[in-house]
Design an enzyme around this catalytic site. Structure first.
Site, PDB file in Angstrom:
ATOM      1  N   ALA A 153       0.695  -1.088   0.050  1.00  0.00           N
ATOM      2  CA  ALA A 153       0.034  -0.094   0.023  1.00  0.00           C
ATOM      3  C   ALA A 153       0.819   1.093   0.060  1.00  0.00           C
ATOM      4  O   ALA A 153       1.868   1.251   0.581  1.00  0.00           O
ATOM      5  CB  ALA A 153      -0.845   0.009   1.281  1.00  0.00           C
ATOM      6  N   ASP A 213     -14.342   0.341  11.163  1.00  0.00           N
ATOM      7  CA  ASP A 213     -14.375  -0.909  11.655  1.00  0.00           C
ATOM      8  C   ASP A 213     -13.626  -1.825  10.768  1.00  0.00           C
ATOM      9  O   ASP A 213     -13.010  -1.450   9.517  1.00  0.00           O
ATOM     10  CB  ASP A 213     -16.146  -1.163  11.155  1.00  0.00           C
ATOM     11  CG  ASP A 213     -16.410  -2.709  11.966  1.00  0.00           C
ATOM     12  OD1 ASP A 213     -15.908  -3.129  12.702  1.00  0.00           O
ATOM     13  OD2 ASP A 213     -17.747  -3.213  11.513  1.00  0.00           O
ATOM     14  N   GLY A 268       1.863   5.052   0.950  1.00  0.00           N
ATOM     15  CA  GLY A 268       2.274   5.619   2.307  1.00  0.00           C
ATOM     16  C   GLY A 268       3.277   5.415   2.975  1.00  0.00           C
ATOM     17  O   GLY A 268       4.075   4.271   2.559  1.00  0.00           O
ATOM     18  N   ILE A 269       3.286   5.665   4.371  1.00  0.00           N
ATOM     19  CA  ILE A 269       4.649   5.299   5.198  1.00  0.00           C
ATOM     20  C   ILE A 269       4.225   4.236   5.631  1.00  0.00           C
ATOM     21  O   ILE A 269       3.192   3.489   6.162  1.00  0.00           O
ATOM     22  CB  ILE A 269       4.747   6.344   6.339  1.00  0.00           C
ATOM     23  CG1 ILE A 269       5.035   7.757   5.877  1.00  0.00           C
ATOM     24  CG2 ILE A 269       5.797   6.065   7.307  1.00  0.00           C
ATOM     25  CD1 ILE A 269       5.037   8.830   6.664  1.00  0.00           C
ATOM     26  N   LYS A 270       5.387   3.215   5.551  1.00  0.00           N
ATOM     27  CA  LYS A 270       5.171   1.731   6.148  1.00  0.00           C
ATOM     28  C   LYS A 270       4.991   1.741   7.588  1.00  0.00           C
ATOM     29  O   LYS A 270       5.740   2.530   8.252  1.00  0.00           O
ATOM     30  CB  LYS A 270       6.352   0.870   5.672  1.00  0.00           C
ATOM     31  CG  LYS A 270       6.386   0.715   4.144  1.00  0.00           C
ATOM     32  CD  LYS A 270       7.465  -0.156   3.649  1.00  0.00           C
ATOM     33  CE  LYS A 270       7.444  -0.410   2.166  1.00  0.00           C
ATOM     34  NZ  LYS A 270       8.583  -1.306   1.732  1.00  0.00           N
ATOM     35  N   GLY A 271       4.138   1.017   8.239  1.00  0.00           N
ATOM     36  CA  GLY A 271       3.868   0.864   9.555  1.00  0.00           C
ATOM     37  C   GLY A 271       5.133  -0.055  10.171  1.00  0.00           C
ATOM     38  O   GLY A 271       5.697  -0.986   9.534  1.00  0.00           O
ATOM     39  N   MET A 272       5.141   0.310  11.353  1.00  0.00           N
ATOM     40  CA  MET A 272       6.082  -0.543  12.448  1.00  0.00           C
ATOM     41  C   MET A 272       5.364  -1.963  12.685  1.00  0.00           C
ATOM     42  O   MET A 272       6.262  -2.943  13.106  1.00  0.00           O
ATOM     43  CB  MET A 272       6.669   0.110  13.651  1.00  0.00           C
ATOM     44  CG  MET A 272       7.462   1.380  13.062  1.00  0.00           C
ATOM     45  SD  MET A 272       8.462   1.978  14.656  1.00  0.00           S
ATOM     46  CE  MET A 272       7.158   3.298  15.035  1.00  0.00           C
ATOM     47  N   LYS A 306      -4.538  -5.815   6.256  1.00  0.00           N
ATOM     48  CA  LYS A 306      -3.463  -5.727   7.209  1.00  0.00           C
ATOM     49  C   LYS A 306      -2.914  -6.794   7.742  1.00  0.00           C
ATOM     50  O   LYS A 306      -4.028  -7.567   8.388  1.00  0.00           O
ATOM     51  CB  LYS A 306      -3.950  -4.652   8.007  1.00  0.00           C
ATOM     52  CG  LYS A 306      -4.280  -3.248   7.582  1.00  0.00           C
ATOM     53  CD  LYS A 306      -5.065  -2.448   8.348  1.00  0.00           C
ATOM     54  CE  LYS A 306      -4.223  -1.649   9.593  1.00  0.00           C
ATOM     55  NZ  LYS A 306      -5.013  -0.648  10.266  1.00  0.00           N
TER      56      LYS A 306
END
Length: 617
Positions: free
Chosen positions: A328, A384, A330-334, A349
């Site tokens: 996706a 949700d 955007g900034i990659k999540g940790m 996710k």
């Protein structure tokens, strides 16, 4: 092979036991939904919220209960394929006159997939596709039964529209008096007249109203539609308690946009007593044609049916598209690895196997946070999620970059194999969350910066639109946080990248791994440095205990852009003050519930005294 004879006696018994299990579930579900009316009448707000949370657990408990019974009484897991084919056919026969066949089919799937090997997960044995129609199911099947129809019709004339509106409200038999129902009906009529405009009332002019009230937290809603000629307009009338304990209609919401906001995926589920849920969904869909059926089932508290429909729609989309899943934007999540399919409006996710040292959490704790949001009052500000286990995707639809990312960060959640033995290689994810795709707020703001929105000297039309975009989104970001605070939620990580912009322009939070109950947090001021060394220190020199939060430190992370800072400080400077957070914590601990409305303040009818209002999800 389709069985030519239904010759297994145990097959019918298992089918009957499965339907008994579903009927027990739906009876309990309806009983809890029916009690919402009494809780509303007696102003049992905390009981209403507790019931909303507990009802979510009903389905899983009944599935467990039923699967254990089948193993205990029939050794269901040892029955062969021929028997299971007959079980499904008997079950279809039992659903011919059933009022909730689609829910019963989903319950069948939930129980049998706990018992059977995945090689049985095909339409011969489970309901991959629906088998029983939900069209034209009526409440009038039983001779002499006194069931109410799904909706009631009223046929006002020019002379008695107000009187018919009064009658419509009175027919719901709320056991609390209204302050002034005649006045409320006049106000509704005024909005209705504006809605109709110059249109002449035609022969078929009527008001159709769903027979059950919709309850959520402190409010209840009358849901219906106006029909005049070929024109239909959906509406919702929120009914609230006033300070003196009487009822009042607070607003008249008309049109699809108002209803989409009321039934948003970022709000908690309604409590509605429904004999025929598919008829309610059909009625609501006629007023909100842009809203997927799965989201309407979700909004009615029938989340498992929503998941079933979503998955069927998803498989259908895969069969009629060719683009590939990708990492996706955007900034990659940790904590989460996020991917999407460009042609599909959702994101997927997966919890990573390991996290950087800044994230002191575990997979189990992250899943617990997502479950907290599922059960909580989401106040229209928390998306949700649908969670699925052992989800199989065609391998050829995954980009190599995404596969490499999954292998690096979530190998325990990934299997690539032909485990069905059908010659097709699949990507199987052990657990995945699915959410509506939104524009990440940091990207939305950057788009405005790039268009010149942060440059005061740029007076081009594009720059002025960008400045409005910055102002609107920053203001709503602050209100999103305040709405969550009202519902006893501290978002934890408040960075812009953890919020998104919906298709209706609302700011919604979607990253839950650091979420906490507000009442579990300690909001503190940063201590005054005692000496020059502490004042100049690049490290935190003061003691920080678990759950300590220092709102004064939010600014450097959020307000680096001058245009953003100016708007934020003008509208939401209090979010940087520990007193704001502490006062709300004390209010919640004292048992108070703030009002968060699912419609704008200017839509409310002016009243004295002030109403108690909704704490709205």
């Amino acid at each position: 092979m389709f069985p030519t004879r239904l010759d297994s006696s145990v097959a019918y018994d298992i089918a009957r036991a499965l339907l008994d299990g579903f009927n027990r579930h739906y009876q309990l579900f309806r009983t809890e939904s029916t009690r919402a009316k009494h809780r509303f009448e007696t102003r049992d707000w905390h009981g209403q919220q507790r019931a909303q949370r507990e009802r979510i657990e009903f389905y899983g408990l009944r599935v467990q209960e039923c699967s254990r019974r089948l193993e205990r009484e029939f050794k269901a897991g040892e029955q062969g394929a021929e028997v299971w084919q007959q079980i499904k056919l008997h079950y279809i026969g039992l659903l011919v006159n059933h009022h909730q066949p689609e829910l019963a089919e989903t319950f069948f799937n939930s129980v049998t997939t706990k018992i059977l090997h995945r090689s049985y997960f095909q339409n011969d044995f489970i309901f991959v596709r629906p088998a029983v129609s939900t069209e034209y199911i009526e409440n009038l099947d039983a001779p002499g039964a006194r069931y109410q129809p799904t909706y009631r019709c009223y046929y006002p004339t020019l002379d008695d529209v107000q009187a018919q509106l009064v009658r419509m409200v009175q027919d719901f038999d709320l056991r609390v008096p209204f302050e002034d129902l005649e006045r409320d009906a006049r106000d509704v009529l005024a909005v209705m007249t504006r809605q109709l405009g110059e249109a002449k009332l035609l022969a078929n002019f009527q008001v159709q109203v769903l027979s059950s009230l919709f309850f959520r937290n402190k409010g209840c809603y009358i849901i219906g539609k106006l029909i005049n000629g070929y024109t239909e307009a959906g509406f919702a009338l929120p009914v609230l308690h006033s300070k003196d304990g009487q009822l009042r209609i607070d607003a008249a919401l008309f049109g699809e946009d108002d209803l989409l906001r009321l039934f948003s995926f970022a709000r908690a589920y309604f409590m509605v007593d429904m004999e025929i849920p598919s008829a309610y969904v059909q009625f609501l869909r006629s007023m909100m044609p842009r809203k997927p059926r799965n989201e309407i089932y979700n909004a009615l508290g029938l989340a498992k049916q929503g998941k079933t429909l979503f998955y069927r729609d998803f498989l259908h989309h895969l069969q009629h598209s060719t683009d590939k899943f990708r990492i996706a934007a955007g900034i990659k999540g940790m904590v989460m690895l996020v991917f999407d399919l460009p042609s599909y409006p959702y994101v997927f996710k997966v919890i990573k196997d390991y996290f950087p040292h800044q994230k002191d959490t575990t997979r189990e704790q992250v899943m617990g946070k997502y479950q907290l949001v599922k059960q909580h009052d989401r106040v229209g500000r928390m998306a949700d999620t649908l969670d699925y286990g052992d989800v199989a995707f065609p391998r050829e639809r995954f980009s190599d970059e995404l596969i490499a990312e999954l292998q690096q960060f979530a190998p325990s959640q990934l299997e690539i194999s032909d485990r069905d033995g059908d010659g097709r290689t699949e990507v199987v994810l052990k657990h995945v969350y699915i959410e509506r795709r939104m524009i990440p707020l940091n990207m939305y703001l950057q788009e405005a910066f790039d268009a010149g929105g942060a440059d005061r000297n740029n007076l081009s039309p594009a720059a002025q639109r960008a400045r409005h975009q910055i102002e609107r989104s920053v203001i709503d970001y602050g209100y999103a946080i305040k709405d969550m605070v009202a519902a006893n939620i501290f978002p934890g990580d408040m960075l812009w990248k953890n919020f998104g912009i919906t298709r209706n322009g609302k700011v919604v939070f979607y990253d839950y791994d650091e979420i906490e109950y507000l009442t579990d947090c300690n909001f503190r001021r940063v201590p005054t440095p005692r000496n020059e060394e502490e004042e100049m220190s690049a490290d935190v020199w003061y003691t920080v205990r678990p759950h300590d939060v220092f709102p004064e430190t939010f600014g450097p992370f959020l307000l680096g852009n001058d245009a953003v800072r100016e708007v934020f400080m003008q509208h939401h400077a209090d979010l940087l003050d520990p007193a704001f957070w502490q006062s709300h914590k004390e209010r919640i601990l004292a048992g108070q519930m703030l009002d968060v409305f699912p419609y704008d303040a200017d839509r409310r009818f002016p009243r004295n005294p002030h109403p108690e209002g909704l704490t709205e999800p």
